[in-house]
Design a protein around this motif. Structure first.
Motif, short mmCIF file in Angstrom:
data_model
loop_
_atom_site.label_atom_id
_atom_site.label_comp_id
_atom_site.label_asym_id
_atom_site.label_seq_id
_atom_site.Cartn_x
_atom_site.Cartn_y
_atom_site.Cartn_z
N ILE A 179 11.40 -28.73 97.92
CA ILE A 179 11.01 -27.36 98.26
C ILE A 179 10.02 -27.42 99.42
CG2 ILE A 179 9.98 -25.21 97.40
CD1 ILE A 179 10.53 -26.23 94.55
N ALA A 180 10.15 -26.49 100.36
CA ALA A 180 9.18 -26.35 101.44
C ALA A 180 8.53 -24.97 101.32
CB ALA A 180 9.86 -26.51 102.79
N PHE A 181 7.21 -24.96 101.31
CA PHE A 181 6.46 -23.70 101.19
C PHE A 181 5.77 -23.33 102.50
CE2 PHE A 181 6.36 -25.00 96.69
CZ PHE A 181 6.74 -23.82 96.09
N TYR A 182 5.74 -22.04 102.77
CA TYR A 182 5.02 -21.54 103.94
C TYR A 182 4.23 -20.29 103.58
CZ TYR A 182 8.89 -24.26 105.66
OH TYR A 182 9.80 -25.26 105.82
N GLY A 183 3.22 -20.03 104.39
CA GLY A 183 2.49 -18.77 104.30
C GLY A 183 2.61 -18.05 105.63
N HIS A 184 1.51 -17.51 106.09
CA HIS A 184 1.42 -16.84 107.39
C HIS A 184 2.16 -15.50 107.39
CE1 HIS A 184 0.05 -16.85 111.49
NE2 HIS A 184 1.24 -16.51 111.91
N VAL A 185 3.43 -15.52 107.00
CA VAL A 185 4.18 -14.29 106.84
C VAL A 185 3.83 -13.73 105.46
CG1 VAL A 185 6.50 -13.36 106.50
CG2 VAL A 185 6.05 -14.94 108.38
N HIS A 186 3.40 -12.47 105.44
CA HIS A 186 2.86 -11.94 104.20
C HIS A 186 3.91 -11.22 103.35
CE1 HIS A 186 -1.42 -11.86 106.16
NE2 HIS A 186 -0.89 -13.07 106.10
N ASN A 187 4.83 -12.01 102.82
CA ASN A 187 5.78 -11.48 101.85
C ASN A 187 6.33 -12.66 101.07
OD1 ASN A 187 7.85 -12.70 103.46
ND2 ASN A 187 8.04 -10.82 104.69
N TYR A 188 7.35 -12.42 100.24
CA TYR A 188 7.95 -13.52 99.48
C TYR A 188 9.43 -13.62 99.82
CZ TYR A 188 10.13 -16.13 95.75
OH TYR A 188 10.88 -17.06 95.07
N GLU A 189 9.89 -14.83 99.98
CA GLU A 189 11.32 -15.04 100.23
C GLU A 189 11.72 -16.44 99.82
OE1 GLU A 189 12.50 -14.57 104.32
OE2 GLU A 189 14.59 -14.22 103.76
N ARG A 190 12.91 -16.56 99.25
CA ARG A 190 13.43 -17.88 98.86
C ARG A 190 14.83 -18.05 99.43
NH1 ARG A 190 16.72 -19.74 94.05
NH2 ARG A 190 16.45 -17.72 93.05
N THR A 191 15.10 -19.23 99.94
CA THR A 191 16.43 -19.50 100.50
C THR A 191 17.27 -20.33 99.53
OG1 THR A 191 16.01 -21.66 101.54
CG2 THR A 191 15.32 -19.71 102.78
N CYS A 192 18.53 -20.43 99.86
CA CYS A 192 19.42 -21.38 99.20
C CYS A 192 18.97 -22.79 99.60
CB CYS A 192 20.85 -21.16 99.68
SG CYS A 192 21.04 -21.37 101.47
N PRO A 193 19.41 -23.83 98.89
CA PRO A 193 19.20 -25.18 99.42
C PRO A 193 19.98 -25.27 100.74
CG PRO A 193 19.89 -25.27 97.12
CD PRO A 193 20.10 -23.85 97.60
N ILE A 194 19.29 -25.59 101.81
CA ILE A 194 19.91 -25.43 103.12
C ILE A 194 19.65 -26.64 104.01
CG2 ILE A 194 17.88 -24.17 104.03
CD1 ILE A 194 19.88 -22.30 105.49
N TYR A 195 20.63 -26.96 104.83
CA TYR A 195 20.46 -27.98 105.85
C TYR A 195 21.27 -27.58 107.08
CZ TYR A 195 20.45 -32.44 108.32
OH TYR A 195 20.30 -33.42 109.29
N GLN A 196 20.66 -27.59 108.21
CA GLN A 196 21.30 -27.21 109.47
C GLN A 196 22.00 -25.85 109.37
OE1 GLN A 196 23.60 -30.80 110.24
NE2 GLN A 196 22.01 -31.55 111.63
N ASN A 197 21.26 -24.90 108.85
CA ASN A 197 21.72 -23.52 108.74
C ASN A 197 22.92 -23.32 107.82
OD1 ASN A 197 19.72 -22.82 110.56
ND2 ASN A 197 21.08 -23.03 112.32
#
Ligand SMILES: *[C@@H]1O[C@H](CO)[C@@H](O)[C@H](O)[C@H]1NC(C)=O
Ligand SMILES: *[C@@H]1O[C@H](CO)[C@@H](O)[C@H](O)[C@H]1NC(C)=O
Length: 273
Positions: A155-173
């Protein structure tokens, strides 16, 4: 001043976090961010409940929690040598540091590998990142995705953008797994999570349909991770307003699944054995 509002709670001792800050002067240490961080901006959008939840959860960090990175993680000390917020590129000092951290993990003993950065280096449907066309900070994903894949970052976590979002397991789009809530088997892509809703104002999502986005929430909230043991991890996103779980998934797998060869992900396997 922007600050990171990720909250990670590890109940047992087998998770690794490779955490990256971007601008040491304005970066707020993760462990302390809910406790003593001066909220200089936009108090209008800030809600006290978010702070309470962070406070409680930080204090609930289990004594036996094994969280390690090299050289420093979770804001215990800022690695001052990283002073550029853009230089993630291959060949940079930061890239070498990230690889060193990821390579240092023994997945047999520490099966869960979490990457964390302040800015979105993976994927976000945030409107201004979408307008830039890449759904990420410039040159983040393009350079780092080979490391995430090679070292099989869960899992990779980020902040900075003030909302919540989760992606599918993804590689190269490409979403590499159609599953939504119970992941198992090989690690052939990384799940990217923006969890920037710890306070302050909220950030808009683009209207563009981002196929890799599984869950979006324009609200304040935080994430709780529970590693029950070496083969079972629970991810829960909770709204700060009521503390209830609004998005969740589990990962179940064995060491052999981490070792399994996947597209662009064989070299780490060789090193780990
Ligand atoms: C990725 O791994 C999962 C779990 O093993 C599998 O179901 C899926 O088919 C794989 N995807 C690709 C693109 O290989
Ligand atoms: C790991 O924890 C999960 C969830 O509590 C449980 O179902 C599973 O049996 C456990 N596995 C092992 C190997 O202990």
């Amino acid at each position: 001043m922007d600050y990171m509002l990720i909250l990670l709670l590890f109940l047992v001792s087998n998770a690794i976090v490779c955490k990256v800050s971007y601008a040491s002067s304005s970066y707020s240490p993760l462990v302390n961010s809910g406790l003593g961080h001066p909220h200089h901006h936009a108090p209008s959008g800030e809600q006290p409940l978010a702070k309470i939840a962070i406070h409680k959860t930080v204090l609930a960090l289990h004594k036996s929690a094994y969280i390690r990175a090299n050289p420093f993680i979770l804001g215990l000390k800022l690695h001052e040598h990283v002073d550029s917020e853009h230089d993630w590129r291959e060949g940079s000092e930061q890239y070498a540091w990230i690889e060193k951290c990821l390579a240092s993990v023994d997945r047999q003993k520490q099966p869960w590998l979490i990457f964390s950065a302040h800015r979105v280096l993976g994927y976000s449907s945030n409107s201004w990142l979408a307008n830039e066309g890449a759904f990420e900070e410039p040159m983040g994903r393009a350079h780092l995705q080979k490391l995430w894949q090679k070292y099989k970052v869960d899992i990779a976590f980020y902040g900075h953008v003030h909302n919540y979002e989760r992606t599918c397991p993804i590689y190269q789009n490409q979403c590499v797994n159609p599953e939504i809530s119970h992941y198992s088997g090989t690690v052939n892509g990384t799940i990217h999570v923006v969890v920037g809703g710890g306070g302050s104002h909220l950030s808009d999502f683009t209207e563009i349909n981002t196929f890799w986005s599984l869950y979006k929430d324009y609200d304040w909230g935080f994430v709780k991770l529970t590693a029950f043991n070496h083969s079972s991890l629970l991810f829960e996103y909770k709204k700060s307003s009521d503390g209830k779980v609004y998005d969740s998934f589990t990962i179940s797998r064995d060491y052999r699944d981490v070792l399994a060869c996947v597209h662009d992900g064989c070299e780490a396997t060789t090193l780990a054995t």
